[in-house]
Design a protein around this motif. Structure first.
Motif, short mmCIF file in Angstrom:
data_model
loop_
_atom_site.label_atom_id
_atom_site.label_comp_id
_atom_site.label_asym_id
_atom_site.label_seq_id
_atom_site.Cartn_x
_atom_site.Cartn_y
_atom_site.Cartn_z
N LYS A 170 0.81 -1.22 0.00
CA LYS A 170 0.00 0.00 0.00
C LYS A 170 0.85 1.27 0.00
N THR A 171 2.18 1.13 -0.05
CA THR A 171 3.05 2.31 -0.02
C THR A 171 3.41 2.75 -1.44
N ASP A 172 3.88 4.00 -1.54
CA ASP A 172 4.29 4.55 -2.83
C ASP A 172 5.55 3.88 -3.36
N SER A 173 6.46 3.49 -2.47
CA SER A 173 7.69 2.87 -2.93
C SER A 173 7.40 1.53 -3.63
N TYR A 174 6.41 0.80 -3.16
CA TYR A 174 6.04 -0.45 -3.82
C TYR A 174 5.48 -0.16 -5.21
N VAL A 175 4.63 0.85 -5.31
CA VAL A 175 4.05 1.20 -6.60
C VAL A 175 5.14 1.61 -7.58
N GLU A 176 6.10 2.43 -7.14
CA GLU A 176 7.21 2.84 -8.00
C GLU A 176 8.03 1.64 -8.45
N LYS A 177 8.38 0.79 -7.53
CA LYS A 177 9.19 -0.38 -7.85
C LYS A 177 8.48 -1.28 -8.85
N THR A 178 7.20 -1.52 -8.65
CA THR A 178 6.43 -2.37 -9.56
C THR A 178 6.34 -1.74 -10.94
N ALA A 179 6.10 -0.42 -10.99
CA ALA A 179 6.01 0.27 -12.28
C ALA A 179 7.33 0.20 -13.02
N ARG A 180 8.45 0.31 -12.32
CA ARG A 180 9.77 0.23 -12.98
C ARG A 180 10.05 -1.18 -13.49
N GLU A 181 9.79 -2.18 -12.65
CA GLU A 181 10.13 -3.55 -13.01
C GLU A 181 9.20 -4.15 -14.06
N LYS A 182 7.92 -3.99 -13.88
CA LYS A 182 6.97 -4.67 -14.76
C LYS A 182 6.65 -3.87 -16.03
N PHE A 183 6.56 -2.55 -15.89
CA PHE A 183 6.13 -1.75 -17.04
C PHE A 183 7.25 -0.92 -17.66
N GLY A 184 8.39 -0.86 -16.99
CA GLY A 184 9.52 -0.10 -17.52
C GLY A 184 9.30 1.41 -17.47
N LEU A 185 8.45 1.87 -16.59
CA LEU A 185 8.16 3.30 -16.47
C LEU A 185 9.28 4.01 -15.70
N VAL A 186 9.51 5.27 -16.07
CA VAL A 186 10.52 6.10 -15.40
C VAL A 186 9.96 7.50 -15.23
N TYR A 187 10.60 8.28 -14.39
CA TYR A 187 10.22 9.68 -14.24
C TYR A 187 10.70 10.43 -15.48
N PRO A 188 10.03 11.55 -15.82
CA PRO A 188 10.40 12.28 -17.04
C PRO A 188 11.83 12.83 -17.02
N ASP A 189 12.37 13.19 -15.89
CA ASP A 189 13.70 13.79 -15.82
C ASP A 189 14.81 12.76 -15.58
N GLU A 190 14.51 11.45 -15.65
CA GLU A 190 15.51 10.42 -15.43
C GLU A 190 16.21 10.06 -16.74
N THR A 191 17.49 9.75 -16.62
CA THR A 191 18.27 9.28 -17.76
C THR A 191 18.42 7.78 -17.64
N ILE A 192 18.21 7.07 -18.73
CA ILE A 192 18.30 5.61 -18.72
C ILE A 192 19.56 5.19 -19.43
N PHE A 193 20.33 4.36 -18.81
CA PHE A 193 21.54 3.79 -19.41
C PHE A 193 21.30 2.32 -19.66
N ARG A 194 21.64 1.88 -20.86
CA ARG A 194 21.44 0.48 -21.20
C ARG A 194 22.78 -0.13 -21.59
N GLU A 195 22.93 -1.39 -21.23
CA GLU A 195 24.16 -2.10 -21.57
C GLU A 195 24.10 -2.58 -23.02
N GLU A 196 25.28 -2.59 -23.62
CA GLU A 196 25.34 -3.15 -24.98
C GLU A 196 25.45 -4.66 -24.89
N LYS A 197 24.80 -5.29 -25.79
CA LYS A 197 24.80 -6.75 -25.75
C LYS A 197 25.81 -7.34 -26.68
#
Length: 101
Positions: free
Chosen positions: A74-101
């Protein structure tokens, strides 16, 4: 003649006493064997009670973990974590770094 009667009565008394002693002895053996069986059952039940108490303690701990997780969901941190892990959502001002395969 009274001596003959006395001996006959004494023989009857002895045979009656022997019969009573045999019956009492049989009853004692039966009671002692039942006592041993009951002690074994009692020990088995005591072991079962200890096992059940241990399971109860484990289940209480598990119940507390579930309640804790329920509160966490029921906390916000759980909602954020779930949104990041399952849906790949991020905040608008965040920079995403991806590894090269």
């Amino acid at each position: 003649m009274s001596r003959g009667k006395t001996r006959a009565v004494t023989k009857k008394n002895r045979s009656g006493m022997v019969l009573i002693m045999v019956v009492v002895s049989i009853l004692m053996v039966v009671l002692l064997s039942r006592c041993v069986v009951l002690k074994q059952r009692n020990a088995a039940y005591a072991d079962e009670i200890a096992s059940l108490e241990e399971q109860y303690t484990e289940e209480e701990g598990r119940s507390k973990q579930i309640e804790s997780y329920k509160a966490y969901t029921k906390t916000d941190s759980y909602v954020e974590k779930t949104a990041r892990e399952k849906f790949g959502l991020v905040y608008p001002d965040e920079t995403i770094f991806r590894e090269e395969k």
